[in-house]
Design an enzyme around this catalytic site. Structure first.
Site, PDB file in Angstrom:
ATOM      1  CD  GLU A  40       9.703  -9.561   2.806  1.00  0.00           C
ATOM      2  OE1 GLU A  40       9.842  -9.515   1.568  1.00  0.00           O
ATOM      3  OE2 GLU A  40       8.599  -9.443   3.371  1.00  0.00           O
TER       4      GLU A  40
ATOM      5  CE1 TYR B 120      -8.508   3.464  -4.664  1.00  0.00           C
ATOM      6  CE2 TYR B 120     -10.452   3.187  -6.022  1.00  0.00           C
ATOM      7  CZ  TYR B 120      -9.846   3.652  -4.867  1.00  0.00           C
ATOM      8  OH  TYR B 120     -10.590   4.287  -3.916  1.00  0.00           O
TER       9      TYR B 120
ATOM     10  CG  HIS C 158       2.116   1.608   2.773  1.00  0.00           C
ATOM     11  ND1 HIS C 158       2.376   2.442   3.836  1.00  0.00           N
ATOM     12  CD2 HIS C 158       3.228   1.622   1.990  1.00  0.00           C
ATOM     13  CE1 HIS C 158       3.605   2.943   3.705  1.00  0.00           C
ATOM     14  NE2 HIS C 158       4.139   2.458   2.596  1.00  0.00           N
TER      15      HIS C 158
ATOM     16  CG  HIS D 152       1.640  -1.442  -3.137  1.00  0.00           C
ATOM     17  ND1 HIS D 152       0.565  -1.125  -2.339  1.00  0.00           N
ATOM     18  CD2 HIS D 152       1.221  -2.476  -3.924  1.00  0.00           C
ATOM     19  CE1 HIS D 152      -0.458  -1.922  -2.620  1.00  0.00           C
ATOM     20  NE2 HIS D 152      -0.089  -2.749  -3.587  1.00  0.00           N
TER      21      HIS D 152
ATOM     22  CG  HIS E  54       2.039  -4.334  -8.452  1.00  0.00           C
ATOM     23  ND1 HIS E  54       2.184  -5.524  -7.773  1.00  0.00           N
ATOM     24  CD2 HIS E  54       1.040  -3.658  -7.834  1.00  0.00           C
ATOM     25  CE1 HIS E  54       1.306  -5.565  -6.796  1.00  0.00           C
ATOM     26  NE2 HIS E  54       0.598  -4.442  -6.810  1.00  0.00           N
TER      27      HIS E  54
END
Length: 326
Positions: free
Chosen positions: A162, A246, A252, A254, A256
Site C-alpha cells: 500500500e 475504543y 495499534h 490509529h 480516523h
C-alpha cells in the site's frame, strides 16, 4: 408488495422518469447511497431522489450474488484484506460499460472472530474501570497482538504493501502516516474516510496516551488535516472530524479522519468513537504529572454479545464468575 395504484395512473407515472432532464446535483448523502437531482420534465421543474435498493436476502439471490457482479476492480490488498469496486448491473441486453455501484470488502481467509464481529447480535454497555483495564483488558490486548493480527499494519509501516496509497508520512520515534481507509471508495468526497497510523508500537490504544503525549498528538492532528486538505483542495479543515475507537478493531493506535457529512453509523456512535480533540482536552486537564493518562480513567462503551470481550470478561464479571482469558 403489490401496487394498489390504478393501471392508467401507474402507466402515466412510469412514463415520467424517462422524460426527466437532468439540470444539477442537489445533494448526495447516506454515504453516497442516495442522490437528489434537480431537472425538468416537459419544461416543468422536477426533483428526483434516487436511493440504492436494499439487497435481496433470500437464499436464491444470495447464492447467485457473487457471480452476478461485473466490472470488478481491485482497489488494494493487504494480508487477508482485499477491497474492490464492482457493478451489480449484468443485463445481457446492455453491452454498455456500467459504472461501479458497489464497494466490496473481502476478508480471506477469515477467522471465527471476524464471523462474530460481522454477525447480527445484541449490544451491551460496559464500564471499563482502570482496575478492569489493568487486570483483564491489557492482558487480552497482549494476547491479540501476539496472534499475528497486526500483520497488515506492519506490512504498511514497513513498506511492503500500500505504499502507493500513502498520502503523507513522517518517520522517527513519533512518526506516522496517512492513507485511505479500506472502507472508502476513494472518490466520493462527502464520504471521505482516511486513516492515520503511528509508527511506534508501544501505543496500542487510547489507553496508552499520557499527558506527555499531548504535544505529539496535536502535531499529528495538524499534519493529518494539512495533508488531507492539500490533496483534496475542495475541503477545508472544519469539514473534517478526527476520532479514535475504543474498543478498537485492532490494537495499534490509529486515528480516523472523515468528512463531517459522512453519516454517523455505529462506528461513529457514542460508546464507540472518541473525538480526538476531546481526548486532548481530557489529557490536558487530568490531575497529576506527565505520566497521568487515559489508563487512569473509566471508559464506557458498547460490546456485541458475541464478542470475546463480552464472553470472556464482562459476562463472567457480571455473573460473578472467574475470568479466564486463555
Amino acid at each position: 408488495m403489490t401496487s394498489t395504484t390504478p393501471p392508467e395512473i401507474a402507466a402515466h407515472a412510469e412514463s415520467l422518469i424517462p422524460k426527466f432532464q437532468f439540470t444539477r446535483l442537489l445533494n448526495q448523502d447516506q454515504a453516497g447511497r442516495r442522490i437528489s437531482l434537480l431537472g425538468t420534465i416537459e419544461s416543468q421543474p422536477a426533483l428526483l431522489t434516487a436511493e440504492r435498493a436494499a439487497f435481496a436476502i433470500d437464499n436464491d439471490h444470495l447464492m447467485s450474488f457473487p457471480t452476478s457482479l461485473s466490472t470488478i476492480k481491485n482497489l488494494g490488498a493487504n494480508d487477508i484484506y482485499h477491497w474492490f469496486l464492482a457493478s451489480s448491473r449484468t443485463s445481457q441486453d446492455d453491452t454498455r460499460s456500467q459504472p461501479p455501484d458497489l464497494k466490496l470488502n473481502l476478508i480471506y481467509p477469515c477467522t471465527e472472530q471476524h464471523i462474530k464481529k460481522y454477525s447480527a447480535q445484541g449490544l451491551r454497555m460496559v464500564t471499563e474501570t482502570p482496575s478492569i483495564y489493568a487486570s483483564y483488558i491489557r492482558p487480552f490486548m497482549q494476547q491479540k497482538r501476539e496472534q499475528g493480527r497486526l500483520n497488515w499494519v506492519f506490512n504498511i509501516l514497513e513498506g511492503r504493501t500500500e505504499q502507493e496509497d500513502v498520502i503523507y508520512r513522517e518517520h522517527g520515534d513519533e512518526g506516522f502516516l496517512l492513507l485511505p481507509d479500506l472502507n472508502w471508495d476513494r472518490k466520493t468526497i462527502s464520504s471521505l474516510h482516511l486513516l492515520g497510523l503511528i509508527e511506534r508500537r508501544d501505543i496500542w490504544s487510547v489507553r496508552d496516551l499520557k499527558k506527555t503525549h499531548v504535544g505529539w498528538i496535536k502535531h499529528m492532528r495538524e499534519k493529518l488535516l494539512d495533508a488531507t486538505v492539500k490533496l483534496y483542495p475542495d475541503l477545508e479543515k472544519d469539514q473534517l472530524k478526527l476520532y479514535v475507537h475504543y474498543q478498537p478493531t485492532y490494537y495499534h493506535f490509529h486515528i480516523h479522519i472523515v468528512h463531517v457529512a459522512l453519516e454517523a453509523g455505529s462506528t461513529q456512535a457514542t460508546g464507540k468513537a472518541l473525538g480526538l480533540e476531546n481526548i486532548i482536552s481530557q489529557l490536558e486537564t487530568l490531575q497529576g504529572g506527565d505520566d497521568a493518562g487515559m489508563a487512569d480513567v473509566s471508559l464506557t462503551y458498547h460490546l456485541g454479545e458475541a464478542s470475546e470481550l463480552w464472553e470472556k470478561i464482562y459476562l463472567p464479571l457480571k455473573e460473578g464468575r472467574e475470568v479466564v482469558l486463555s
